[in-house]
Design a protein around this motif. Sequence first.
Motif, PDB file in Angstrom:
ATOM      1  N   PHE A   1      41.341  44.127  46.443  1.00 26.96           N
ATOM      2  CA  PHE A   1      41.627  44.196  45.010  1.00 26.96           C
ATOM      3  C   PHE A   1      42.588  43.066  44.670  1.00 26.96           C
ATOM      4  O   PHE A   1      43.572  42.833  45.389  1.00 26.96           O
ATOM      5  CB  PHE A   1      42.250  45.541  44.663  1.00 26.96           C
ATOM      6  CG  PHE A   1      42.778  45.634  43.258  1.00 26.96           C
ATOM      7  CD1 PHE A   1      41.925  45.828  42.195  1.00 26.96           C
ATOM      8  CD2 PHE A   1      44.144  45.531  42.997  1.00 26.96           C
ATOM      9  CE1 PHE A   1      42.402  45.918  40.895  1.00 26.96           C
ATOM     10  CE2 PHE A   1      44.634  45.625  41.710  1.00 26.96           C
ATOM     11  CZ  PHE A   1      43.753  45.821  40.653  1.00 26.96           C
ATOM     12  N   VAL A   2      42.324  42.357  43.586  1.00 25.58           N
ATOM     13  CA  VAL A   2      43.164  41.244  43.153  1.00 25.58           C
ATOM     14  C   VAL A   2      43.720  41.558  41.768  1.00 25.58           C
ATOM     15  O   VAL A   2      42.949  41.850  40.839  1.00 25.58           O
ATOM     16  CB  VAL A   2      42.359  39.923  43.094  1.00 25.58           C
ATOM     17  CG1 VAL A   2      43.296  38.761  42.778  1.00 25.58           C
ATOM     18  CG2 VAL A   2      41.614  39.687  44.389  1.00 25.58           C
ATOM     19  N   GLY A   3      45.008  41.534  41.613  1.00 29.48           N
ATOM     20  CA  GLY A   3      45.643  41.835  40.334  1.00 29.48           C
ATOM     21  C   GLY A   3      46.503  40.690  39.839  1.00 29.48           C
ATOM     22  O   GLY A   3      46.772  39.713  40.554  1.00 29.48           O
ATOM     23  N   LYS A   4      46.940  40.810  38.585  1.00 27.92           N
ATOM     24  CA  LYS A   4      47.810  39.831  37.920  1.00 27.92           C
ATOM     25  C   LYS A   4      47.149  38.459  37.806  1.00 27.92           C
ATOM     26  O   LYS A   4      47.802  37.429  37.914  1.00 27.92           O
ATOM     27  CB  LYS A   4      49.160  39.743  38.643  1.00 27.92           C
ATOM     28  CG  LYS A   4      49.947  41.037  38.633  1.00 27.92           C
ATOM     29  CD  LYS A   4      51.336  40.871  39.185  1.00 27.92           C
ATOM     30  CE  LYS A   4      51.341  40.642  40.672  1.00 27.92           C
ATOM     31  NZ  LYS A   4      52.705  40.621  41.250  1.00 27.92           N
ATOM     32  N   ILE A   5      45.835  38.467  37.576  1.00 30.03           N
ATOM     33  CA  ILE A   5      45.111  37.211  37.375  1.00 30.03           C
ATOM     34  C   ILE A   5      45.352  36.732  35.949  1.00 30.03           C
ATOM     35  O   ILE A   5      45.236  37.520  34.998  1.00 30.03           O
ATOM     36  CB  ILE A   5      43.594  37.411  37.608  1.00 30.03           C
ATOM     37  CG1 ILE A   5      43.316  37.880  39.033  1.00 30.03           C
ATOM     38  CG2 ILE A   5      42.818  36.132  37.308  1.00 30.03           C
ATOM     39  CD1 ILE A   5      41.869  38.260  39.275  1.00 30.03           C
ATOM     40  N   PRO A   6      45.679  35.460  35.733  1.00 30.15           N
ATOM     41  CA  PRO A   6      45.791  34.944  34.357  1.00 30.15           C
ATOM     42  C   PRO A   6      44.506  35.203  33.577  1.00 30.15           C
ATOM     43  O   PRO A   6      43.403  35.014  34.098  1.00 30.15           O
ATOM     44  CB  PRO A   6      46.039  33.443  34.572  1.00 30.15           C
ATOM     45  CG  PRO A   6      46.680  33.355  35.917  1.00 30.15           C
ATOM     46  CD  PRO A   6      46.043  34.437  36.732  1.00 30.15           C
ATOM     47  N   ARG A   7      44.657  35.637  32.320  1.00 31.59           N
ATOM     48  CA  ARG A   7      43.495  36.080  31.549  1.00 31.59           C
ATOM     49  C   ARG A   7      42.502  34.967  31.236  1.00 31.59           C
ATOM     50  O   ARG A   7      41.354  35.248  30.904  1.00 31.59           O
ATOM     51  CB  ARG A   7      43.973  36.726  30.239  1.00 31.59           C
ATOM     52  CG  ARG A   7      44.795  38.006  30.414  1.00 31.59           C
ATOM     53  CD  ARG A   7      43.999  39.081  31.129  1.00 31.59           C
ATOM     54  NE  ARG A   7      44.718  40.335  31.233  1.00 31.59           N
ATOM     55  CZ  ARG A   7      44.510  41.384  30.454  1.00 31.59           C
ATOM     56  NH1 ARG A   7      43.612  41.322  29.495  1.00 31.59           N
ATOM     57  NH2 ARG A   7      45.200  42.495  30.632  1.00 31.59           N
ATOM     58  N   ASP A   8      42.902  33.713  31.334  1.00 29.73           N
ATOM     59  CA  ASP A   8      41.997  32.607  31.031  1.00 29.73           C
ATOM     60  C   ASP A   8      41.534  31.902  32.300  1.00 29.73           C
ATOM     61  O   ASP A   8      41.166  30.728  32.283  1.00 29.73           O
ATOM     62  CB  ASP A   8      42.672  31.603  30.097  1.00 29.73           C
ATOM     63  CG  ASP A   8      43.947  31.012  30.698  1.00 29.73           C
ATOM     64  OD1 ASP A   8      44.444  31.566  31.703  1.00 29.73           O
ATOM     65  OD2 ASP A   8      44.447  30.002  30.159  1.00 29.73           O
ATOM     66  N   MET A   9      41.560  32.621  33.424  1.00 29.82           N
ATOM     67  CA  MET A   9      41.116  32.063  34.700  1.00 29.82           C
ATOM     68  C   MET A   9      39.809  32.725  35.109  1.00 29.82           C
ATOM     69  O   MET A   9      39.669  33.949  35.001  1.00 29.82           O
ATOM     70  CB  MET A   9      42.201  32.260  35.765  1.00 29.82           C
ATOM     71  CG  MET A   9      41.826  31.669  37.127  1.00 29.82           C
ATOM     72  SD  MET A   9      43.220  31.751  38.292  1.00 29.82           S
ATOM     73  CE  MET A   9      44.161  30.338  37.738  1.00 29.82           C
ATOM     74  N   TYR A  10      38.866  31.924  35.587  1.00 29.71           N
ATOM     75  CA  TYR A  10      37.530  32.446  35.875  1.00 29.71           C
ATOM     76  C   TYR A  10      37.076  32.039  37.276  1.00 29.71           C
ATOM     77  O   TYR A  10      37.827  31.435  38.045  1.00 29.71           O
ATOM     78  CB  TYR A  10      36.546  31.977  34.801  1.00 29.71           C
ATOM     79  CG  TYR A  10      36.963  32.405  33.415  1.00 29.71           C
ATOM     80  CD1 TYR A  10      36.716  33.692  32.955  1.00 29.71           C
ATOM     81  CD2 TYR A  10      37.668  31.517  32.584  1.00 29.71           C
ATOM     82  CE1 TYR A  10      37.130  34.092  31.684  1.00 29.71           C
ATOM     83  CE2 TYR A  10      38.081  31.909  31.321  1.00 29.71           C
ATOM     84  CZ  TYR A  10      37.817  33.202  30.881  1.00 29.71           C
ATOM     85  OH  TYR A  10      38.226  33.602  29.638  1.00 29.71           O
ATOM     86  N   GLU A  11      35.831  32.397  37.581  1.00 26.70           N
ATOM     87  CA  GLU A  11      35.310  32.213  38.936  1.00 26.70           C
ATOM     88  C   GLU A  11      35.400  30.777  39.430  1.00 26.70           C
ATOM     89  O   GLU A  11      35.594  30.549  40.633  1.00 26.70           O
ATOM     90  CB  GLU A  11      33.858  32.691  39.013  1.00 26.70           C
ATOM     91  CG  GLU A  11      33.675  34.187  38.846  1.00 26.70           C
ATOM     92  CD  GLU A  11      33.523  34.590  37.388  1.00 26.70           C
ATOM     93  OE1 GLU A  11      33.107  35.729  37.133  1.00 26.70           O
ATOM     94  OE2 GLU A  11      33.826  33.762  36.491  1.00 26.70           O
TER      95      GLU A  11
END
Length: 516
Positions: A48-58
Amino acid sequence: MESPNEAALLALMEKTGYSMVQENGQRKFGGPPPGWEGPPPPRGCEVFVGKIPRDMYEDELVPVFERAGRIYEFRLMMEFSGENRGYAFVMYTTREAAQRAIHLLDNFEIRPGKFIGVCVSLDNCRLFIGSIPKDKKKEEIQEEMMKVTDGVLDVIVYPSATDKSKNRGFAFVEYESHKAAAMARRKLIPGTFQLWGHTIQVDWAEPEKDVDEETMQRVRVLYVRNLMLHTTEETLRYEFSRLKPGSVERVKKLTDYAFIHFHSREDALAAQQSMNGKLIDGSPIEVTLAKPVSKDGNRRFGTRASHNGIAVGGVYSDSSFLLQSKDDCSVGLGDGLCARPFSLLPHLANPYAVDLERCVYPFLPGSSLVPVSLQNLKPSQLSSAVSLLEYFCHKNGWSLPEYYLYSIAGHEEKTLLVYKVFISNTRSSYMADKVCTILEDAKELAAQNALLNLDSSFHDPGSPGSFSPPASPGLLSYPFRPLPCPGYSMAPISPPLPIHGASGQRLYIPNQSSFF
């Protein structure tokens, strides 16, 4: 694919050969990857990966996570707006790659000042079913659940601690997949579904923790359940030593389950094979190897992680002898709604609550709320010494205790904390002979020490006549090992020190999913 970086995503797909599809609020990259043959990777391969910046993608995330190993599937949770929801699931082709990702990428600075969290993710395939009639057998419950839900693999039912012919009012239903369990929960969760004329309670059960094979190969502790309440530790020591006298190191029994520690693993395995299914005081016991608790604890990552479930099997911590049995609930809990026990540090436990575990129950819609004050509670309902001390002050008509904070200069420039407790009605102040690194622990310790001293006063013939006797013999009944710190100077703290939480191993358990 409507995305601000559509070209970058298309370039990623062309470069890797992976497909990408968006469905049910998530975007799936791979699953399976190109050229994959056979079933999906086994349990324990997903993180599980959390705290990803909302404008970051694959296009930015996948290359980072490929550093740990080959990705089977990358699932990024998406908003309708096109932003991601701040978390994702990465399934690797091997467990080793998943563990490597945790080691390399947990607290990794994905962007300047932006750190992600990575921990193990376990699919939840088990539901907790409460308010089941206690006269129903496993076969009846399984037959009924198979009628109303799909994918039922097994039903786990535990006999009552007081009457082995009855169940405890709850059961666990194991499904063939997380999707099947999620769909079953969706069908049963409204709270209006009835079995045998009873409105059942449904929630996720915490999946059983996987312990690595290397660790389990060193275990020499047996977990024994389905014991009678009156079975003693001496009886267990005698029964489990019959195969080889002197092989048992120590025994710890809690309600109707126990942990048997052996001097050697070979003796533990022999005893397990010999004793499993045997009758002790008329009850057939179940014996398995206990599962050690990680020294780093079992913290779970993210707000979506839940602490409300029950896992099958005994869990123990040999270092502090903190015993947890997530599948066992205490006696006399009404309708059997005992799905969510909290773990509690031994030195914070309330000795009055020896027959009642800390649990939370479903808050049913339409339930009537009645205001209640501290004076109306029972001591067993107070799980901290701070609350218990306040309770007894109320009971005796005293003013509330006053806490004064002091610091001690510890080793390696650590600041250690201790509280002095003053109770004006007793004209006395109390200070513990231990110091703590955490503010809350220091206050709890101070309240414990005050209760211990008050307990002595209650039972001292020369104590002040204004004291009222406690509701039960002894305010505290557990051992208190002092850790004096001689030669440390004390000084009041002003302003209070900032508090920092300790880090530990984390585990993400999806109690909700895109299927619900």
